[in-house]
Design a protein around this motif. Sequence first.
Motif, mmCIF file in Angstrom:
data_model
loop_
_atom_site.group_PDB
_atom_site.id
_atom_site.type_symbol
_atom_site.label_atom_id
_atom_site.label_comp_id
_atom_site.label_asym_id
_atom_site.label_seq_id
_atom_site.Cartn_x
_atom_site.Cartn_y
_atom_site.Cartn_z
ATOM 1 N N ARG A 66 2.128 10.875 -0.792
ATOM 2 C CA ARG A 66 2.734 11.619 0.326
ATOM 3 C C ARG A 66 2.592 10.938 1.681
ATOM 4 O O ARG A 66 3.394 11.166 2.564
ATOM 5 N N GLU A 67 1.608 10.076 1.845
ATOM 6 C CA GLU A 67 1.419 9.421 3.138
ATOM 7 C C GLU A 67 2.165 8.089 3.249
ATOM 8 O O GLU A 67 2.110 7.445 4.284
ATOM 9 N N ILE A 68 2.857 7.707 2.216
ATOM 10 C CA ILE A 68 3.615 6.453 2.240
ATOM 11 C C ILE A 68 4.946 6.707 2.934
ATOM 12 O O ILE A 68 5.727 7.566 2.526
ATOM 13 N N ASP A 69 5.197 5.972 3.985
ATOM 14 C CA ASP A 69 6.445 6.097 4.735
ATOM 15 C C ASP A 69 7.629 5.648 3.874
ATOM 16 O O ASP A 69 7.505 4.707 3.089
ATOM 17 N N ALA A 70 8.751 6.307 4.011
ATOM 18 C CA ALA A 70 9.951 5.988 3.222
ATOM 19 C C ALA A 70 10.368 4.520 3.375
ATOM 20 O O ALA A 70 10.888 3.918 2.433
ATOM 21 N N ALA A 71 10.118 3.933 4.524
ATOM 22 C CA ALA A 71 10.483 2.531 4.758
ATOM 23 C C ALA A 71 9.689 1.577 3.862
ATOM 24 O O ALA A 71 10.178 0.502 3.512
ATOM 25 N N VAL A 72 8.496 1.976 3.474
ATOM 26 C CA VAL A 72 7.666 1.125 2.614
ATOM 27 C C VAL A 72 8.345 0.915 1.269
ATOM 28 O O VAL A 72 8.397 -0.198 0.753
ATOM 29 N N TRP A 73 8.900 1.988 0.691
ATOM 30 C CA TRP A 73 9.548 1.883 -0.623
ATOM 31 C C TRP A 73 10.742 0.930 -0.598
ATOM 32 O O TRP A 73 11.109 0.367 -1.623
ATOM 33 N N LYS A 74 11.349 0.760 0.567
ATOM 34 C CA LYS A 74 12.551 -0.088 0.690
ATOM 35 C C LYS A 74 12.229 -1.524 1.109
ATOM 36 O O LYS A 74 13.117 -2.377 1.126
ATOM 37 N N HIS A 75 10.982 -1.795 1.454
ATOM 38 C CA HIS A 75 10.606 -3.138 1.909
ATOM 39 C C HIS A 75 10.823 -4.161 0.786
ATOM 40 O O HIS A 75 10.672 -3.854 -0.395
ATOM 41 N N ALA A 76 11.157 -5.383 1.157
ATOM 42 C CA ALA A 76 11.469 -6.433 0.177
ATOM 43 C C ALA A 76 10.338 -6.685 -0.823
ATOM 44 O O ALA A 76 10.599 -6.992 -1.981
ATOM 45 N N SER A 77 9.086 -6.562 -0.403
ATOM 46 C CA SER A 77 7.977 -6.822 -1.328
ATOM 47 C C SER A 77 7.640 -5.613 -2.205
ATOM 48 O O SER A 77 6.860 -5.733 -3.144
ATOM 49 N N CYS A 128 1.476 -2.439 -4.954
ATOM 50 C CA CYS A 128 0.292 -1.905 -4.284
ATOM 51 C C CYS A 128 -0.920 -1.776 -5.202
ATOM 52 O O CYS A 128 -2.052 -1.855 -4.747
ATOM 53 N N HIS A 129 -0.682 -1.538 -6.479
ATOM 54 C CA HIS A 129 -1.775 -1.329 -7.428
ATOM 55 C C HIS A 129 -2.033 -2.617 -8.207
ATOM 56 O O HIS A 129 -1.240 -3.005 -9.065
ATOM 57 N N SER A 130 -3.170 -3.246 -7.924
ATOM 58 C CA SER A 130 -3.474 -4.534 -8.557
ATOM 59 C C SER A 130 -3.681 -4.420 -10.065
ATOM 60 O O SER A 130 -3.539 -5.405 -10.772
ATOM 61 N N GLY A 131 -3.998 -3.254 -10.576
ATOM 62 C CA GLY A 131 -4.216 -3.081 -12.007
ATOM 63 C C GLY A 131 -3.042 -2.455 -12.733
ATOM 64 O O GLY A 131 -3.165 -2.055 -13.891
ATOM 65 N N ALA A 132 -1.889 -2.373 -12.090
ATOM 66 C CA ALA A 132 -0.729 -1.684 -12.676
ATOM 67 C C ALA A 132 -0.318 -2.259 -14.024
ATOM 68 O O ALA A 132 0.057 -1.506 -14.920
ATOM 69 N N ARG A 154 -3.810 -2.618 -2.844
ATOM 70 C CA ARG A 154 -3.641 -3.757 -1.935
ATOM 71 C C ARG A 154 -2.441 -3.466 -1.054
ATOM 72 O O ARG A 154 -1.485 -2.794 -1.453
ATOM 73 N N PHE A 155 -2.501 -3.973 0.146
ATOM 74 C CA PHE A 155 -1.417 -3.790 1.113
ATOM 75 C C PHE A 155 -0.301 -4.761 0.741
ATOM 76 O O PHE A 155 -0.541 -5.962 0.600
ATOM 77 N N ARG A 197 -0.213 0.452 7.472
ATOM 78 C CA ARG A 197 -1.511 0.260 6.809
ATOM 79 C C ARG A 197 -2.336 1.537 6.696
ATOM 80 O O ARG A 197 -3.149 1.675 5.803
ATOM 81 N N ARG A 198 -2.111 2.513 7.554
ATOM 82 C CA ARG A 198 -2.890 3.753 7.567
ATOM 83 C C ARG A 198 -2.953 4.412 6.181
ATOM 84 O O ARG A 198 -3.998 4.871 5.748
ATOM 85 N N ALA A 199 -1.857 4.417 5.474
ATOM 86 C CA ALA A 199 -1.815 5.063 4.153
ATOM 87 C C ALA A 199 -2.734 4.355 3.148
ATOM 88 O O ALA A 199 -3.179 4.982 2.194
ATOM 89 N N TRP A 200 -3.055 3.101 3.346
ATOM 90 C CA TRP A 200 -3.927 2.364 2.434
ATOM 91 C C TRP A 200 -5.404 2.526 2.808
ATOM 92 O O TRP A 200 -6.265 2.183 2.045
ATOM 93 N N GLN A 201 -5.649 3.022 4.007
ATOM 94 C CA GLN A 201 -7.014 3.142 4.478
ATOM 95 C C GLN A 201 -7.580 4.551 4.304
ATOM 96 O O GLN A 201 -8.755 4.753 4.501
ATOM 97 N N ASP A 202 -6.757 5.511 3.976
ATOM 98 C CA ASP A 202 -7.225 6.912 3.843
ATOM 99 C C ASP A 202 -7.937 7.138 2.535
ATOM 100 O O ASP A 202 -7.692 6.585 1.542
#
Length: 177
Positions: free
Chosen positions: A126-137, A147-151, A162-163, A172-177
Amino acid sequence: MNAPFHALPPPRSLPWAASLLLALAAALPAQADERQLLPANTPKAYTQECASCHTAYPPGMLPAPSWQRVMSGLDKHYGTDASLDEKTVQQLATWLQAHAGTYKRVAEQPPQDRITQANWFKREHREIDAAVWKHASVRSAANCAACHSGAERGNFSEHGLRFPAGLDERYRRAWQD
């Protein structure tokens, strides 16, 4: 004079308490594996075929009816023809049914049988901004490995986050909570 205070119960109750603790400890990894990790008996075809396009999702992430619909509609699998030979379909469908999610948060059937549309998935992200899902990476919510190194092992623990590469620091805030 008062009797000394003892933190431990009398010796006769220790075997019972120890047995209870061992039983609880033994149950915890099994539940975690069901929820997060790919089962040890994951068919090679599952990781070869399914993971060639997206994360090889642990079968416990969807209920059995959802997996049944996914496997019966591979010719139109979310806009792609993911057809497989009948023997492989039967093998994977049987395995998915046997390992499908049965616990409360997965009991619901998400819209379009999409893991990323399940209420539990939305709550977790829920804290992931919609723009993150659309980012090239990242590309989409279905790209767990961004984001999940063990996926690739089915491990989605917050300890392995991982960011995503190239993502603006303001997210980055969503990864630090």
